[in-house]
Write a protein that holds these residues in place. Structure first.
Motif, mmCIF file in Angstrom:
data_model
loop_
_atom_site.group_PDB
_atom_site.id
_atom_site.type_symbol
_atom_site.label_atom_id
_atom_site.label_comp_id
_atom_site.label_asym_id
_atom_site.label_seq_id
_atom_site.Cartn_x
_atom_site.Cartn_y
_atom_site.Cartn_z
ATOM 1 N N LEU A 146 25.788 43.682 44.916
ATOM 2 C CA LEU A 146 27.010 44.152 45.549
ATOM 3 C C LEU A 146 27.584 45.355 44.808
ATOM 4 O O LEU A 146 27.278 45.579 43.633
ATOM 5 C CB LEU A 146 28.048 43.029 45.574
ATOM 6 C CG LEU A 146 27.722 41.852 46.490
ATOM 7 C CD1 LEU A 146 28.782 40.774 46.355
ATOM 8 C CD2 LEU A 146 27.621 42.303 47.939
ATOM 9 N N PRO A 147 28.412 46.154 45.501
ATOM 10 C CA PRO A 147 29.039 47.314 44.840
ATOM 11 C C PRO A 147 29.819 46.889 43.598
ATOM 12 O O PRO A 147 30.506 45.866 43.602
ATOM 13 C CB PRO A 147 29.978 47.869 45.914
ATOM 14 C CG PRO A 147 29.429 47.372 47.204
ATOM 15 C CD PRO A 147 28.814 46.037 46.915
ATOM 16 N N ARG A 151 39.900 44.174 44.584
ATOM 17 C CA ARG A 151 38.907 43.113 44.473
ATOM 18 C C ARG A 151 38.015 43.403 43.277
ATOM 19 O O ARG A 151 37.258 44.375 43.271
ATOM 20 C CB ARG A 151 38.057 43.035 45.749
ATOM 21 C CG ARG A 151 38.757 42.306 46.877
ATOM 22 C CD ARG A 151 37.839 42.127 48.062
ATOM 23 N NE ARG A 151 38.446 41.274 49.067
ATOM 24 C CZ ARG A 151 38.063 41.217 50.334
ATOM 25 N NH1 ARG A 151 37.039 41.963 50.749
ATOM 26 N NH2 ARG A 151 38.665 40.421 51.185
ATOM 27 N N LEU A 152 38.117 42.544 42.279
ATOM 28 C CA LEU A 152 37.294 42.709 41.093
ATOM 29 C C LEU A 152 35.885 42.193 41.345
ATOM 30 O O LEU A 152 35.675 41.309 42.175
ATOM 31 C CB LEU A 152 37.936 41.975 39.919
ATOM 32 C CG LEU A 152 39.362 42.432 39.566
ATOM 33 C CD1 LEU A 152 39.870 41.670 38.352
ATOM 34 C CD2 LEU A 152 39.425 43.933 39.331
ATOM 35 N N ALA A 153 34.931 42.758 40.635
ATOM 36 C CA ALA A 153 33.523 42.407 40.836
ATOM 37 C C ALA A 153 33.152 41.184 40.012
ATOM 38 O O ALA A 153 33.622 41.009 38.892
ATOM 39 C CB ALA A 153 32.640 43.588 40.453
ATOM 40 N N GLY A 154 32.310 40.333 40.606
ATOM 41 C CA GLY A 154 31.720 39.249 39.849
ATOM 42 C C GLY A 154 32.393 37.906 40.012
ATOM 43 O O GLY A 154 33.617 37.797 39.954
ATOM 44 N N VAL A 171 35.204 46.817 39.399
ATOM 45 C CA VAL A 171 35.839 46.634 40.711
ATOM 46 C C VAL A 171 34.776 46.585 41.801
ATOM 47 O O VAL A 171 33.835 47.385 41.798
ATOM 48 C CB VAL A 171 36.843 47.777 40.992
ATOM 49 C CG1 VAL A 171 37.394 47.688 42.411
ATOM 50 C CG2 VAL A 171 37.969 47.743 39.972
ATOM 51 N N HIS A 172 34.937 45.662 42.712
ATOM 52 C CA HIS A 172 34.081 45.570 43.893
ATOM 53 C C HIS A 172 34.541 46.549 44.963
ATOM 54 O O HIS A 172 33.749 47.324 45.503
ATOM 55 C CB HIS A 172 34.097 44.141 44.432
ATOM 56 C CG HIS A 172 33.374 43.952 45.733
ATOM 57 N ND1 HIS A 172 32.002 43.981 45.826
ATOM 58 C CD2 HIS A 172 33.826 43.733 46.988
ATOM 59 C CE1 HIS A 172 31.641 43.799 47.093
ATOM 60 N NE2 HIS A 172 32.731 43.639 47.816
ATOM 61 N N GLU A 173 35.833 46.531 45.272
ATOM 62 C CA GLU A 173 36.399 47.456 46.247
ATOM 63 C C GLU A 173 37.915 47.399 46.157
ATOM 64 O O GLU A 173 38.489 46.461 45.596
ATOM 65 C CB GLU A 173 35.950 47.109 47.676
ATOM 66 C CG GLU A 173 36.443 45.753 48.153
ATOM 67 C CD GLU A 173 35.990 45.425 49.569
ATOM 68 O OE1 GLU A 173 35.586 46.356 50.284
ATOM 69 O OE2 GLU A 173 36.048 44.239 49.943
ATOM 70 N N THR A 174 38.556 48.423 46.710
ATOM 71 C CA THR A 174 40.009 48.415 46.868
ATOM 72 C C THR A 174 40.334 48.846 48.297
ATOM 73 O O THR A 174 39.558 49.565 48.932
ATOM 74 C CB THR A 174 40.707 49.380 45.897
ATOM 75 O OG1 THR A 174 40.331 50.732 46.217
ATOM 76 C CG2 THR A 174 40.338 49.090 44.454
#
Length: 205
Positions: A52-53, A30-33, A7-10
């Protein structure tokens, strides 16, 4: 199947700012990648997002955060993950609706009840054409307008299913130029609709 996903962020209790559901209360995962590399990527994946996170989160942790009746899974590119169908099923089991925002370059077999926002990026990166099935599976098509040539590029696909609403969205970083451009396009294609990214005007996540 692992019940976890990068996950990138929620963020919770916000609004959908774009497209058909604009103005409705939603949570975002928001999923990462993403490999596509759009130069104006909102989430920072223009160069692949290596710095990125990124945190691997369990489905249960993600579920406990939810507050809104609709959950938007975005990215990045959600369909690159084999775990996506299981995540959708887990969210829907709570009685919530699910929307997915995708470039359409990848596909997983998902629940028919999921709202799919197809925002094609083949014109940005030739390596990532839209999976042809997606042109008919999409619930809406959202075209980010940067040059005004996007409608011409996708013309043969936009007529495959005339029941799917098409939204034209001015590219935000050049909005002084792209907003008038979209208004001109809407005069030529009055059956299409404007998407204005309400969340950015309201300064909410």
């Amino acid at each position: 199947m692992r019940l976890e996903i990068p996950v990138h962020e929620t963020f919770q209790s916000t609004i959908q700012g774009e497209g058909y559901w604009a103005g409705t209360p939603v949570d975002f995962i928001r999923l990462a990648g993403c490999p596509v590399g759009c130069p104006w990527c909102d989430t920072g994946y223009a160069n692949g997002g290596m710095n990125l996170p990124r945190q691997v989160r369990s489905f249960q942790d993600l579920i406990t955060e939810l507050r809104s009746p609709r959950v938007v899974i975005s990215g990045g590119e959600p369909f690159i993950y084999a775990q996506l169908p299981a995540l959708i099923n887990t969210i829907e089991a709570t009685g919530r609706s699910v929307s997915i925002e995708t470039s359409g370059s990848f596909w997983q077999d998902i629940s028919n009840s999921v709202w799919v926002t197809l925002s094609p990026k083949h014109h940005v990166n030739w390596k990532y054409p839209v999976v042809e099935f997606m042109w008919k599976r999409a619930s809406e098509i959202k075209l980010v307008i940067e040059t005004g040539k996007e409608l011409e590029f996708y013309a043969e696909y936009l007529t495959l299913n005339p029941q799917i609403p098409v939204f034209l969205q001015p590219e935000w970083t050049q909005r002084d130029r792209t907003f008038p451009l979209v208004l001109d396009l809407l005069k030529q294609f009055p059956h299409y609709r404007l998407s204005v990214q309400l969340h950015k005007y309201l300064n909410v996540p």
